[in-house]
Design a protein around this motif. Structure first.
Motif, PDB file in Angstrom:
ATOM      1  N   LYS A 163       0.804  -1.214   0.000  1.00 29.10           N
ATOM      2  CA  LYS A 163       0.000   0.000   0.000  1.00 29.10           C
ATOM      3  C   LYS A 163       0.844   1.275   0.000  1.00 29.10           C
ATOM      4  N   GLY A 164       1.829   1.379   0.885  1.00 29.08           N
ATOM      5  CA  GLY A 164       2.622   2.594   1.000  1.00 29.08           C
ATOM      6  C   GLY A 164       3.469   2.872  -0.228  1.00 29.08           C
ATOM      7  N   ILE A 165       4.051   1.820  -0.792  1.00 27.81           N
ATOM      8  CA  ILE A 165       4.879   1.985  -1.996  1.00 27.81           C
ATOM      9  C   ILE A 165       4.012   2.369  -3.189  1.00 27.81           C
ATOM     10  N   LYS A 166       2.899   1.687  -3.329  1.00 33.38           N
ATOM     11  CA  LYS A 166       1.997   1.969  -4.450  1.00 33.38           C
ATOM     12  C   LYS A 166       1.514   3.417  -4.409  1.00 33.38           C
ATOM     13  N   ALA A 167       1.115   3.873  -3.229  1.00 33.31           N
ATOM     14  CA  ALA A 167       0.610   5.241  -3.089  1.00 33.31           C
ATOM     15  C   ALA A 167       1.690   6.264  -3.416  1.00 33.31           C
ATOM     16  N   LYS A 168       2.908   6.024  -2.976  1.00 31.83           N
ATOM     17  CA  LYS A 168       4.001   6.970  -3.227  1.00 31.83           C
ATOM     18  C   LYS A 168       4.342   7.029  -4.716  1.00 31.83           C
ATOM     19  N   LEU A 169       4.372   5.892  -5.390  1.00 31.27           N
ATOM     20  CA  LEU A 169       4.677   5.882  -6.819  1.00 31.27           C
ATOM     21  C   LEU A 169       3.607   6.619  -7.626  1.00 31.27           C
TER      22      LEU A 169
END
Length: 302
Positions: free
Chosen positions: A283-289
């Motif tokens: 979730k956190g990586i996807k949102a940042k990208l």
């Protein structure tokens, strides 16, 4: 070479580079990009996905892939593009940008892998990083090629050679078990919270074979680049805006590599996501990208 495009043909061109090596695009490359703003280009690298010949190791090196990217850019008549890659895709993106810096507008990297000996050891060796955190999953992996006495002292080169020999076995069961073990090792350590869906039991035989075989092939040959090649050549990237996203608890590609790369670059930002491991689907990586790509669409550079 199997190529797909999506989004707005008049939008900002972005090249998606999949990981592995051997993971293929599997149709899962559009989500980071607003289709109204970006012209999205993706392709299956040599030997995997829908590119042919499938599983071929002949003429399959980093240099060949860089040449493929450049041929694709020229074919699409793109002057310069944003290059987006994760894990091995980040390695390839960096190598391509070093070779052709004038054609790279920006780099967006996730889960940086610098392809140094220490990075291979982290992933493969008993005394590396991942095996220390996942000793149970590592035992399932390494038991395919080494007995208990051998394991503590086996070097990365020995491990990849033994797996390669098993992959090439004429005994179908031997090769299948080895391919599954390699695939399952990466799946077991890819997320902060282990996911049973990332296993050979839920993937297609084609996905398992291409990722295990090609990943072993590239690691066996040090990704076909000299030791410390990327950090030794970062001056070529000095005019390229670079955005790096890395999970704090990434067990496939250690976060220290992203930190070192960011420190070596003149024009970069590093975002360490504290609640994530390696996978782009976290979730956190996807949102940042997604956030980075939305911001870049508004950038004066575009």
């Amino acid at each position: 070479m199997h190529v797909e495009t999506a989004g707005n043909p008049n939008g900002q061109p972005v090249l998606f580079l999949h990981g592995g090596p051997g993971a293929g695009i599997n149709g899962n490359y559009k989500w980071p990009f607003n289709p109204d703003q970006y012209f999205i280009v993706a392709f299956d690298q040599r030997g995997c996905g829908n590119s042919s010949p499938f599983g071929s190791l002949e003429n399959n090196t980093t240099k060949h892939l860089i040449d493929d990217i450049e041929a694709l850019r020229k074919h699409l008549q793109i002057q310069s593009w944003t290059v987006f890659g994760g894990s091995w895709g980040a390695t390839l993106a960096l190598c391509y940008a070093i070779a052709h810096p004038t054609h790279v507008k920006q780099l967006v990297l996730r889960g940086v892998f610098l392809a140094r000996q220490q990075d291979f050891d982290w992933f493969l060796q008993a005394n590396g990083g991942a095996a220390q955190v996942y000793p149970d999953a590592y035992e399932d992996f390494i038991s395919q090629v080494a007995n208990r006495t051998e394991r503590p002292n086996m070097r990365s080169a020995q491990i990849t050679q033994r797996f390669y020999d098993k992959f090439a076995s004429e005994n179908t069961q031997v090769s299948t078990d080895a391919l599954n073990a390699w695939f399952n090792w990466e799946g077991a350590i890819s997320k902060l919270l282990p996911d049973s869906h990332l296993s050979a039991q839920t993937a297609s035989n084609q996905q398992v074979k291409s990722l295990a075989l090609l990943e072993c092939h590239y690691l066996q040959h040090q990704c076909f680049i000299p030791e410390n090649y990327i950090l030794d050549n970062v001056q070529a990237l000095s005019n390229i805006s670079t955005h790096i996203v890395h999970g704090r608890y990434d067990m496939v590609c250690k976060v220290a590599a992203a930190y070192e790369l960011n420190n070596a670059l003149r024009n970069s930002q590093l975002f360490i996501v504290d609640n994530a491991g390696h996978s782009a689907s976290e979730k956190g990586i996807k949102a940042k990208l997604i956030s980075i790509m939305n911001d870049l669409a508004k950038s004066p550079l575009n």
